[in-house]
Design a protein around this motif. Structure first.
Motif, PDB file in Angstrom:
ATOM      1  N   ILE A  44       0.831  -1.205   0.000  1.00 21.49           N
ATOM      2  CA  ILE A  44       0.000   0.000   0.000  1.00 21.49           C
ATOM      3  C   ILE A  44       0.864   1.253   0.000  1.00 21.49           C
ATOM      4  O   ILE A  44       0.580   2.219  -0.717  1.00 21.49           O
ATOM      5  CB  ILE A  44      -0.951   0.010   1.221  1.00 21.49           C
ATOM      6  N   ILE A  45       1.944   1.232   0.788  1.00 23.06           N
ATOM      7  CA  ILE A  45       2.767   2.442   0.894  1.00 23.06           C
ATOM      8  C   ILE A  45       3.514   2.720  -0.417  1.00 23.06           C
ATOM      9  O   ILE A  45       3.743   3.873  -0.784  1.00 23.06           O
ATOM     10  CB  ILE A  45       3.733   2.336   2.100  1.00 23.06           C
ATOM     11  N   ILE A  46       3.877   1.660  -1.148  1.00 22.58           N
ATOM     12  CA  ILE A  46       4.478   1.859  -2.476  1.00 22.58           C
ATOM     13  C   ILE A  46       3.445   2.446  -3.433  1.00 22.58           C
ATOM     14  O   ILE A  46       3.745   3.357  -4.213  1.00 22.58           O
ATOM     15  CB  ILE A  46       5.035   0.522  -3.014  1.00 22.58           C
ATOM     16  N   ALA A  47       2.209   1.919  -3.356  1.00 23.74           N
ATOM     17  CA  ALA A  47       1.126   2.436  -4.206  1.00 23.74           C
ATOM     18  C   ALA A  47       0.843   3.898  -3.884  1.00 23.74           C
ATOM     19  O   ALA A  47       0.629   4.719  -4.790  1.00 23.74           O
ATOM     20  CB  ALA A  47      -0.133   1.593  -4.011  1.00 23.74           C
ATOM     21  N   VAL A  48       0.860   4.229  -2.582  1.00 23.77           N
ATOM     22  CA  VAL A  48       0.630   5.619  -2.163  1.00 23.77           C
ATOM     23  C   VAL A  48       1.745   6.514  -2.683  1.00 23.77           C
ATOM     24  O   VAL A  48       1.494   7.625  -3.168  1.00 23.77           O
ATOM     25  CB  VAL A  48       0.543   5.709  -0.617  1.00 23.77           C
ATOM     26  N   VAL A  81      -5.582   9.741  -0.244  1.00 23.67           N
ATOM     27  CA  VAL A  81      -4.246   9.273   0.131  1.00 23.67           C
ATOM     28  C   VAL A  81      -4.077   9.340   1.642  1.00 23.67           C
ATOM     29  O   VAL A  81      -3.511   8.426   2.264  1.00 23.67           O
ATOM     30  CB  VAL A  81      -3.155  10.110  -0.572  1.00 23.67           C
ATOM     31  N   PHE A  82      -4.571  10.421   2.242  1.00 21.93           N
ATOM     32  CA  PHE A  82      -4.484  10.568   3.693  1.00 21.93           C
ATOM     33  C   PHE A  82      -5.200   9.418   4.405  1.00 21.93           C
ATOM     34  O   PHE A  82      -4.660   8.817   5.348  1.00 21.93           O
ATOM     35  CB  PHE A  82      -5.093  11.903   4.119  1.00 21.93           C
ATOM     36  N   LEU A  83      -6.410   9.092   3.940  1.00 22.30           N
ATOM     37  CA  LEU A  83      -7.167   7.996   4.544  1.00 22.30           C
ATOM     38  C   LEU A  83      -6.440   6.663   4.361  1.00 22.30           C
ATOM     39  O   LEU A  83      -6.442   5.810   5.256  1.00 22.30           O
ATOM     40  CB  LEU A  83      -8.568   7.919   3.922  1.00 22.30           C
ATOM     41  N   THR A  84      -5.801   6.502   3.203  1.00 27.88           N
ATOM     42  CA  THR A  84      -5.028   5.276   2.940  1.00 27.88           C
ATOM     43  C   THR A  84      -3.849   5.171   3.895  1.00 27.88           C
ATOM     44  O   THR A  84      -3.530   4.086   4.398  1.00 27.88           O
ATOM     45  CB  THR A  84      -4.522   5.258   1.483  1.00 27.88           C
ATOM     46  N   GLU A  85      -3.189   6.293   4.157  1.00 27.36           N
ATOM     47  CA  GLU A  85      -2.054   6.289   5.081  1.00 27.36           C
ATOM     48  C   GLU A  85      -2.496   5.932   6.494  1.00 27.36           C
ATOM     49  O   GLU A  85      -1.778   5.230   7.215  1.00 27.36           O
ATOM     50  CB  GLU A  85      -1.355   7.643   5.050  1.00 27.36           C
ATOM     51  N   VAL A  86      -3.674   6.406   6.880  1.00 27.55           N
ATOM     52  CA  VAL A  86      -4.225   6.031   8.190  1.00 27.55           C
ATOM     53  C   VAL A  86      -4.446   4.518   8.245  1.00 27.55           C
ATOM     54  O   VAL A  86      -4.145   3.860   9.242  1.00 27.55           O
ATOM     55  CB  VAL A  86      -5.548   6.786   8.462  1.00 27.55           C
ATOM     56  N   MET A  87      -4.952   3.954   7.130  1.00 31.75           N
ATOM     57  CA  MET A  87      -5.182   2.516   7.058  1.00 31.75           C
ATOM     58  C   MET A  87      -3.860   1.745   7.163  1.00 31.75           C
ATOM     59  O   MET A  87      -3.787   0.695   7.804  1.00 31.75           O
ATOM     60  CB  MET A  87      -5.887   2.153   5.755  1.00 31.75           C
ATOM     61  N   VAL A  88      -2.806   2.287   6.539  1.00 30.66           N
ATOM     62  CA  VAL A  88      -1.478   1.655   6.621  1.00 30.66           C
ATOM     63  C   VAL A  88      -1.001   1.603   8.068  1.00 30.66           C
ATOM     64  O   VAL A  88      -0.452   0.584   8.518  1.00 30.66           O
ATOM     65  CB  VAL A  88      -0.451   2.415   5.743  1.00 30.66           C
ATOM     66  N   VAL A  89      -1.202   2.677   8.795  1.00 30.51           N
ATOM     67  CA  VAL A  89      -0.790   2.728  10.205  1.00 30.51           C
ATOM     68  C   VAL A  89      -1.536   1.661  11.018  1.00 30.51           C
ATOM     69  O   VAL A  89      -0.933   0.930  11.812  1.00 30.51           O
ATOM     70  CB  VAL A  89      -1.057   4.131  10.798  1.00 30.51           C
TER      71      VAL A  89
END
Length: 212
Positions: A44-48, A81-89
């Motif tokens: 996910i972080i690479i995709a982000v 993207v912000f919501l995705t980063e929260v999901m990564v955490v």
């Protein structure tokens, strides 16, 4: 805004680097942690990171053309993207908590598959970990006495990867325990894998904060 766009491009590169680093490091420890879903946060972080690079270009073009529609799309994608980063955490913390149980479950099996005469993937993984982390056995070097390899060789020795790096004449013999690493590998492997996952978590948190 130009500074923000440059920051997004830099963030994209760093996020992709962190994700790639996790993939490369995980490959060295995959025998001790068989849950491939652990790599989901890294994917996910690479995709982000890739997406941040693209939206940075969109934002640049929208700014040059003064396009309200383009800037609106830019902001919406940033929010996603912000919501995705929260999901990564969140995922990072979930999988980080699973590391210890996974390693405890698999490490005995890996050590029992060790074959020092004809090294296979498991043998290379153990030798790599013992040299890299400067450890020997699961809890200590005496654990080798319970392995199939030790019983078959019957030479009262552990693998040379247990030898302290500074010693050139070490044979792995248990009659000279001071030549061997005294710390077991299990706790160090757990710590290493948890640290790797923390890199993903901190990267996601940092760039989420920047976006805010």
């Amino acid at each position: 805004l130009t500074m923000l766009l440059c920051l997004l491009q830099a963030a994209a590169g760093i996020l992709c680097y962190v994700g790639a680093y996790v993939f490369i490091t995980y490959d060295d420890y995959d025998h001790f942690f068989e849950d491939v879903y652990t790599l989901i946060p890294a994917v996910i972080i690479i995709a982000v990171g890739t997406l941040l690079f693209i939206i940075g270009l969109i934002g640049c073009c929208a700014t040059i053309r003064e396009s309200r529609c383009g800037l609106a799309i830019f902001v919406i994608i940033l929010l996603l993207v912000f919501l995705t980063e929260v999901m990564v955490v969140v995922l990072g913390y979930i999988y980080r908590a699973k590391v210890e149980n996974e390693v405890n479950h698999s490490i005995h099996k890996v050590y029992n598959e060790y074959n020092g005469t004809h090294p296979d993937a498991a043998s290379r993984a153990i030798d790599y970990v013992q040299r890299q982390l400067r450890c020997c056995g699961i809890h200590n070097y005496s654990d080798w006495e319970n392995t199939v390899w030790f019983k078959q060789t019957k030479n009262n020795s552990v693998p040379l990867s247990c030898c302290k790096a500074a010693l050139s004449n070490c044979t792995g013999s248990l009659t000279h325990p001071t030549d061997l690493y005294s710390e077991g590998c299990e706790a160090l492997v757990v710590k290493r894998l948890q640290d790797i996952m923390m890199y993903v978590i901190w990267a996601a948190l940092a760039f989420a904060a920047i976006q805010v």
